[in-house]
Design a protein around this motif. Structure first.
Motif, short mmCIF file in Angstrom:
data_model
loop_
_atom_site.label_atom_id
_atom_site.label_comp_id
_atom_site.label_asym_id
_atom_site.label_seq_id
_atom_site.Cartn_x
_atom_site.Cartn_y
_atom_site.Cartn_z
N ASN A 7 88.95 5.44 -20.52
CA ASN A 7 88.90 6.57 -19.58
C ASN A 7 89.05 6.15 -18.12
O ASN A 7 88.75 6.93 -17.23
N ARG A 8 89.52 4.94 -17.88
CA ARG A 8 89.80 4.46 -16.52
C ARG A 8 91.31 4.33 -16.36
O ARG A 8 91.99 3.85 -17.26
N THR A 9 91.81 4.75 -15.21
CA THR A 9 93.24 4.67 -14.95
C THR A 9 93.50 3.89 -13.67
O THR A 9 92.94 4.20 -12.62
N LYS A 27 98.09 -5.42 -15.92
CA LYS A 27 98.31 -4.21 -16.72
C LYS A 27 97.86 -4.45 -18.16
O LYS A 27 97.15 -3.63 -18.76
N GLU A 31 94.83 -2.57 -20.19
CA GLU A 31 95.14 -1.88 -21.45
C GLU A 31 94.38 -2.50 -22.62
O GLU A 31 93.91 -1.79 -23.50
N GLY A 35 91.84 0.73 -20.97
CA GLY A 35 92.24 1.57 -19.85
C GLY A 35 93.71 1.92 -19.88
O GLY A 35 94.47 1.48 -20.75
N THR A 36 94.11 2.70 -18.89
CA THR A 36 95.49 3.15 -18.74
C THR A 36 96.02 2.69 -17.40
O THR A 36 95.27 2.65 -16.42
N CYS A 37 97.29 2.37 -17.33
CA CYS A 37 97.94 1.97 -16.08
C CYS A 37 99.14 2.87 -15.83
O CYS A 37 99.88 3.20 -16.75
N LYS A 38 99.31 3.25 -14.57
CA LYS A 38 100.45 4.06 -14.17
C LYS A 38 101.13 3.38 -12.98
O LYS A 38 100.47 3.07 -11.98
N ASP A 62 105.96 5.79 -13.48
CA ASP A 62 105.18 6.86 -14.09
C ASP A 62 104.92 8.01 -13.13
O ASP A 62 104.90 9.18 -13.53
N PHE A 73 93.19 8.59 -9.87
CA PHE A 73 93.07 7.22 -10.37
C PHE A 73 91.68 6.66 -10.08
O PHE A 73 90.99 7.13 -9.19
#
Length: 191
Positions: A7-9, A27, A31, A35-38, A62, A73
């Motif tokens: 739930n962290r971006t 990244k 991941e 987490g997510t990376c944009k 993204d 973010f």
């Protein structure tokens, strides 16, 4: 494997000419931690990395910088390379985007030449930092307290020197994004 960063971006602010491993390695660490990376960029669709001085791979953008908001973010990463920070530091929207993370007390990570963006945004005065050896004097001239260590952490601001330090840098990135906001995160210390 724990999913500590679930739930962290992470926003990765980059444009053409970033040092590829300084984007891909952090990244992957985020991941792997859930987490997510944009990738956020002034470019519309794709950006090209560099592998030292050779052209590297292409990466999809993204979120276009014009549409990016720091509140979407949890943290910001600015990779280095010779060309990426040089282009971003001349982009007023990139500087405002980076500044917003400081204003919102969110973690900011920068490696190699990436801290040049923070210099141009006026965010380094009084901050403990490191960076690639060639920019350490620039950081000092901008008022940063510079040490030549693999990773320097100052209340949510995490800086590192070069790809050789990525293991330690990545561990701190995961730790800091999981900690969340840092009440003492600040834009700079006035003299």
């Amino acid at each position: 494997m724990t999913k500590r960063a679930e739930n962290r971006t992470l926003a990765i602010l980059a444009t053409d000419g970033f040092e590829q491993v300084e984007l891909t390695s952090p990244k992957e660490a985020i991941e792997n931690a859930g987490g997510t990376c944009k990738i956020v960029s002034p470019n519309d669709q794709r950006i090209q990395g560099n592998k030292h001085r050779e052209h590297g791979d292409w990466f999809d953008v993204d979120v276009k910088l014009d549409e990016a908001k720091a509140e979407d973010f949890d943290a910001l990463l600015i990779p280095g390379g010779l060309f990426n920070p040089d282009a971003l530091r001349r982009n007023s929207k990139a500087l405002a985007f980076a500044s917003a993370f400081f204003e919102q007390k969110k973690p900011v990570f920068s490696i190699c030449h990436g801290p040049q963006v923070l210099i141009s945004a006026g965010l380094v005065n009084g901050r403990k930092m490191t960076g690639f050896s060639a920019i350490q004097q620039d950081l000092k001239n901008a008022g940063a307290v510079v040490t030549d260590e693999p990773v320097v952490v100052d209340e949510g601001l995490v800086t590192s020197r070069n790809p050789d330090d990525l293991g330690q840098f990545n561990a701190k990135i995961v730790e800091e994004i999981c900690e969340g906001k840092h009440a003492a995160q600040r834009e700079s210390v006035t003299a």
